[in-house]
Design a protein around this motif. Structure first.
Motif, PDB file in Angstrom:
ATOM      1  N   ILE A 164       0.829  -1.204   0.000  1.00 30.87           N
ATOM      2  CA  ILE A 164       0.000   0.000   0.000  1.00 30.87           C
ATOM      3  C   ILE A 164       0.860   1.249   0.000  1.00 30.87           C
ATOM      4  O   ILE A 164       0.603   2.214  -0.705  1.00 30.87           O
ATOM      5  N   CYS A 165       1.924   1.223   0.812  1.00 26.33           N
ATOM      6  CA  CYS A 165       2.735   2.425   0.947  1.00 26.33           C
ATOM      7  C   CYS A 165       3.883   2.460  -0.036  1.00 26.33           C
ATOM      8  O   CYS A 165       4.796   3.274   0.124  1.00 26.33           O
ATOM      9  N   TYR A 166       3.857   1.595  -1.025  1.00 25.95           N
ATOM     10  CA  TYR A 166       5.033   1.457  -1.885  1.00 25.95           C
ATOM     11  C   TYR A 166       5.487   2.786  -2.477  1.00 25.95           C
ATOM     12  O   TYR A 166       6.658   3.145  -2.401  1.00 25.95           O
ATOM     13  N   HIS A 167       4.542   3.519  -3.068  1.00 21.44           N
ATOM     14  CA  HIS A 167       4.978   4.745  -3.749  1.00 21.44           C
ATOM     15  C   HIS A 167       5.500   5.787  -2.776  1.00 21.44           C
ATOM     16  O   HIS A 167       6.472   6.485  -3.062  1.00 21.44           O
ATOM     17  N   SER A 168       4.872   5.864  -1.615  1.00 24.24           N
ATOM     18  CA  SER A 168       5.378   6.801  -0.615  1.00 24.24           C
ATOM     19  C   SER A 168       6.768   6.401  -0.156  1.00 24.24           C
ATOM     20  O   SER A 168       7.657   7.236  -0.001  1.00 24.24           O
ATOM     21  N   LEU A 169       6.960   5.101   0.040  1.00 27.24           N
ATOM     22  CA  LEU A 169       8.268   4.619   0.483  1.00 27.24           C
ATOM     23  C   LEU A 169       9.326   4.894  -0.575  1.00 27.24           C
ATOM     24  O   LEU A 169      10.443   5.300  -0.266  1.00 27.24           O
ATOM     25  N   LEU A 170       8.943   4.686  -1.827  1.00 24.39           N
ATOM     26  CA  LEU A 170       9.873   4.932  -2.925  1.00 24.39           C
ATOM     27  C   LEU A 170      10.320   6.379  -2.906  1.00 24.39           C
ATOM     28  O   LEU A 170      11.518   6.694  -2.924  1.00 24.39           O
ATOM     29  N   SER A 171       9.335   7.253  -2.836  1.00 20.70           N
ATOM     30  CA  SER A 171       9.635   8.677  -2.848  1.00 20.70           C
ATOM     31  C   SER A 171      10.446   9.084  -1.616  1.00 20.70           C
ATOM     32  O   SER A 171      11.426   9.823  -1.698  1.00 20.70           O
ATOM     33  N   LEU A 172      10.054   8.558  -0.482  1.00 23.10           N
ATOM     34  CA  LEU A 172      10.711   8.932   0.771  1.00 23.10           C
ATOM     35  C   LEU A 172      12.171   8.530   0.784  1.00 23.10           C
ATOM     36  O   LEU A 172      13.038   9.294   1.208  1.00 23.10           O
ATOM     37  N   ASN A 173      12.465   7.327   0.312  1.00 28.64           N
ATOM     38  CA  ASN A 173      13.817   6.816   0.458  1.00 28.64           C
ATOM     39  C   ASN A 173      14.782   7.387  -0.561  1.00 28.64           C
ATOM     40  O   ASN A 173      15.973   7.436  -0.313  1.00 28.64           O
ATOM     41  N   PHE A 174      14.257   7.806  -1.719  1.00 26.71           N
ATOM     42  CA  PHE A 174      15.204   8.224  -2.743  1.00 26.71           C
ATOM     43  C   PHE A 174      15.200   9.704  -3.028  1.00 26.71           C
ATOM     44  O   PHE A 174      16.106  10.206  -3.652  1.00 26.71           O
ATOM     45  N   ASP A 175      14.180  10.410  -2.579  1.00 27.26           N
ATOM     46  CA  ASP A 175      14.205  11.855  -2.766  1.00 27.26           C
ATOM     47  C   ASP A 175      13.396  12.477  -1.647  1.00 27.26           C
ATOM     48  O   ASP A 175      12.225  12.825  -1.806  1.00 27.26           O
ATOM     49  N   ARG A 176      14.092  12.619  -0.543  1.00 27.72           N
ATOM     50  CA  ARG A 176      13.396  13.041   0.660  1.00 27.72           C
ATOM     51  C   ARG A 176      12.913  14.484   0.549  1.00 27.72           C
ATOM     52  O   ARG A 176      11.826  14.811   1.000  1.00 27.72           O
ATOM     53  N   THR A 186       6.941  12.914   6.187  1.00 30.77           N
ATOM     54  CA  THR A 186       8.139  12.072   6.165  1.00 30.77           C
ATOM     55  C   THR A 186       8.473  11.498   7.534  1.00 30.77           C
ATOM     56  O   THR A 186       8.853  10.347   7.666  1.00 30.77           O
ATOM     57  N   LYS A 187       8.321  12.320   8.563  1.00 30.31           N
ATOM     58  CA  LYS A 187       8.674  11.818   9.889  1.00 30.31           C
ATOM     59  C   LYS A 187       7.762  10.669  10.287  1.00 30.31           C
ATOM     60  O   LYS A 187       8.187   9.696  10.901  1.00 30.31           O
ATOM     61  N   LEU A 188       6.504  10.791   9.920  1.00 23.28           N
ATOM     62  CA  LEU A 188       5.558   9.730  10.251  1.00 23.28           C
ATOM     63  C   LEU A 188       5.926   8.446   9.536  1.00 23.28           C
ATOM     64  O   LEU A 188       5.940   7.364  10.127  1.00 23.28           O
ATOM     65  N   LEU A 189       6.255   8.590   8.254  1.00 26.15           N
ATOM     66  CA  LEU A 189       6.637   7.401   7.493  1.00 26.15           C
ATOM     67  C   LEU A 189       7.921   6.780   8.027  1.00 26.15           C
ATOM     68  O   LEU A 189       8.076   5.565   8.048  1.00 26.15           O
TER      69      LEU A 189
END
Lengths: 431, 329
Positions: A164-176, A186-189
């Motif tokens: 479910i969170c894949y796209h958010s995780l992708l975005s978070l990890n590679f372009d914070r 971001t902090k929540l994720l």
């Protein structure tokens, strides 16, 4: 091969550990891309006192029941694991203790406290204590269907969350920064990722134990990383490796004769490490073996082009002696190399030991010389390098310059006809 | 008949120091020492060694390396045991190492770990944290399997983690004494150079001090100290001894040598308290707790208490300063 699934005794342990390793591999990738893999080790050691204390507390109020233990232990382990997580953060923020020291301190201290409590219930509630030992190195052999259901549901939750969170995780990890700019929490994720880590660890410690748990977080991720760069494939491959390792680990342990009996946890970790090593060695692009082969291939091409260039300069005829005078090569190797060049159509045999350039050979040699001299012009005219120095760099660049770059250079330099040493630049048509 | 049996926690200490006085003046012989005293010696010696080595580990930010080494020493121990056993025979029980085997084991472990970790980072191009993690978990898994196969002892697994302080005898203490003296000697000989290489690498290079030498020396020290201590406190808890006293001592000072002394002192107090409480709990309340677990838990407690006191001090000072500054206006 299918024995673990068909045998009723082996079914639950195998399936159970496969599900647990599925969860841990997925989450392992998420910490791997953040370069915080060692956090998994601390959190898994920190889970141990939770196991013990929850057993102790449950033993005070309830009768012995293995299913109850399985659930209670998960809760306790999760609590202390998260406590460890916040303790690390606290130490780093408040006392400015650096990352490694905080991790090591928390992992050793929490484990020590866990062992302290374990030693107590060893006397007072011996039956429950035996259950706690399972979590030190893992013990799949005594798992039953009930366990499989519990761990299966939990593993499914992990998979669901990641999907479910894949796209958010992708975005978070590679372009914070981008993620923050579009308003992502971001902090929540971050917090959710680490909570998920604690969760996956707590699920997995039954299979490989607290000490080895970080292996099942890291090894599948390493194995997957050598094969792909996309997060979705990373997750999928890591999960695959994790599940396979669990399966094979169980298979090996059950297949061994009794005098070679080994615990399953370490076997699973070693299989996972084996996958990682195989992947690192033989992966198509990034594997070590393939890298060496590519380097060797390039070295061969370079050598061939140098020979062609030399032949072209010496009037299209070349002999082994002349080559050896210029480049340090073994005579026997050169003999085979010449034969290969003949086969590929760059040379034709003139007389014994003397070869002539073919038409293709001439064109290729001219192209190399053109690139060499074009580069010399570029260095000399544009970068102001002195004419003695340009030769060395050009000798390297001539093998690398692509046709696109050649066109650009020609355009930039105005299609020059001579190089800084007043030698003509061949016009060079494409092969 | 253990003289400490039935003592309360508080009466333990005077009795201990009294008996130590007797020992020093020769009225008590070594063979008459109670097992509790042996345990205190062992834990203190480990604590002192760890204070010396741990201070530099924390300062050089090498604790993760110590973490890695503390897991991989298992493989080193097993292999050294297998290699040396035909020559020295089975003495002191499973996985006991004499001095020679200890040196071989530490050297082998330190080199193997650093070789594999650096190999993974440089040759296989894996990121550093993952390399460290993979190397030590796989080697530890290998170690557990080897140990299970060769010792046929079902409980060896728990012993590796927890140690078995009750099995500590004179041979172990002699070994620990040698390790401590070696660490002390290295400190006295190379202490200033260790400090320089820890804080100012450029300066060290310009005066010709070899960085690599002290890095590998440190690794061997960590491996040797961990191997020496693993019988008493187990593989993972030795890490607590490398970090907890030093982090506690750093609340009081930021100089190297005072940190070392203070950490050693904290470990000593912890060892005393651990053995005292273990014995008194056992004899008075029939609670058998692991002494090494108590030791680590107490060191953790010391840290927490010191941290709390410092926090309160800090807050009080801040509010005092604030009220002062208000008055001045």
């Amino acid at each position: 091969m299918l024995k673990p699934f068909l045998d009723p005794v082996l079914f639950a342990p195998t399936l159970g550990s496969m599900l647990m390793c599925l969860a841990s591999s997925l989450v392992g990738v998420l910490v791997f891309v953040r370069k915080r893999s060692l956090l998994g080790e601390t959190l898994s050691h920190a889970a141990y006192p939770g196991v013990i204390i929850s057993l102790f507390v449950t033993a005070l109020f309830f009768a012995y029941s293995e299913e109850l233990i399985a659930i209670v232990v998960l809760v306790g382990a999760l609590i202390t694991s998260l406590l460890g997580l916040y303790a690390i953060d606290f130490l780093k923020r408040k006392f400015r203790i650096y990352d490694d020291a905080a991790l090591t301190f928390i992992l050793a201290s929490f484990l020590g406290v866990g062992i302290l409590f374990a030693s107590h219930i060893q006397q007072s509630h011996a039956l429950w204590y035996r259950q706690s030992l399972l979590f030190l190195y893992g013990q799949v052999a005594t798992m039953r269907e009930g366990h499989v259901v519990i761990y299966g549901v939990l593993a499914l939750l992990v998979v669901l969350f990641v999907s479910i969170c894949y796209h958010s995780l992708l975005s978070l990890n590679f372009d914070r920064i981008y993620s923050r700019s579009i308003g992502m929490r971001t902090k929540l994720l971050d917090m959710l990722t680490f909570w998920l880590l604690a969760f996956a660890i707590v699920i997995g410690i039954r299979s490989v134990g607290v000490i080895l748990m970080s292996g099942m977080l890291i090894a599948p991720a390493i194995a997957a990383k050598a094969l792909t760069h996309k997060l979705s494939k990373l997750l999928f491959l890591a999960a695959l490796f994790g599940v396979l390792s669990a399966y094979l680990g169980n298979l090996i342990t059950f297949a061994l004769p009794l005098q070679f009996a080994v615990p399953t946890g370490p076997a699973i970790v070693l299989v996972a490490t084996g996958f990682a090593l195989l992947s690192l060695l033989f992966a198509p692009e990034e594997g070590l073996v393939n890298r060496f082969l590519r380097v060797a291939k390039f070295a061969r091409e370079r050598r061939m082009e140098n020979i062609l260039k030399l032949a072209w300069k010496k009037g299209q005829l070349i002999s082994a002696r002349e080559v050896i005078a210029h480049f340090p090569l073994n005579a026997l190797y050169l003999k085979f190399f010449f034969q290969k060049m003949v086969r590929q159509g760059w040379l034709s045999k003139e007389t014994k030991g003397v070869y002539r350039l073919t038409e293709d050979g001439v064109r290729r040699a001219e192209r190399i010389v053109r690139l060499h001299r074009l580069w010399e012009v570029y260095l000399f005219d544009f970068l102001g390098v002195s004419s003695e120095r340009v030769h060395g760099s050009a000798c390297e660049m001539e093998h690398i310059i692509t046709p696109e770059l050649e066109d650009k250079l020609s355009l930039l330099l105005g299609d020059p006809k001579t190089d800084p040493h007043a030698q003509p630049i061949p016009s060079g048509d494409r092969l | 008949m253990n003289p400490y049996w039935g003592q309360s926690f508080f009466s333990f200490f005077p009795l201990f120091f009294y008996r130590m006085g007797l020992l020093l003046t020769g009225r008590l012989s070594l063979s008459e020492l109670a097992p509790d005293e042996l345990q205190i010696f062992a834990l203190s010696l480990i604590g002192f060694s760890c204070a010396i080595v741990g201070t530099f580990l924390v300062v050089r930010k090498m604790t993760m390396l110590a973490n890695s080494l503390s897991h991989t020493i298992l493989v080193g121990i097993v292999i050294a045991f297998l290699v040396c056993q035909p020559f020295v025979g089975k003495e002191g029980g499973p996985l006991f190492l004499n001095l020679g085997s200890l040196l071989i084991a530490s050297l082998f472990t330190a080199l193997l770990t650093s070789f594999l970790t650096e190999g993974m980072v440089k040759v296989f191009k894996v990121q550093e944290d993952a390399s460290i993690g993979l190397v030590f978990t796989s080697l530890f898994a290998l170690g557990v399997i080897l140990v299970t196969l060769f010792t046929r002892n079902a409980h060896i697994g728990a012993e590796i983690i927890m140690g078995n302080i009750d099995a500590v005898g004179f041979k172990d203490i002699k070994l620990l004494l040698w390790i401590f003296l070696a660490n002390l000697l290295l400190l006295l000989l190379f202490g200033s150079r260790m400090v320089i290489t820890s804080f100012d690498e450029r300066f060290a290079k310009t005066v010709g001090i070899s960085l690599a030498l002290f890095h590998y020396l440190m690794m061997i020290q960590v491996a040797a100290t961990s191997i020496g201590g693993f019988r008493a406190v187990g593989v993972v808890m030795i890490l607590a001894l490398f970090t907890a006293p030093i982090l506690t001592a750093r609340f009081f000072t930021n100089k190297i040598f005072p940190t070392i002394f203070l950490s050693g002192f904290i470990s000593f107090i912890g060892a005393l308290a651990a053995v005292a409480s273990s014995r008194s709990l056992l004899s008075n309340f029939e609670m058998a707790l692991s002494t090494s677990g108590l030791f680590v838990a107490l060191l953790f407690l010391f840290f927490i208490l010191t941290a709390m006191v410092k926090c309160i001090q800090f807050r009080r000072r801040k509010s005092h300063e604030y009220s002062l500054s208000c008055r001045l206006r």
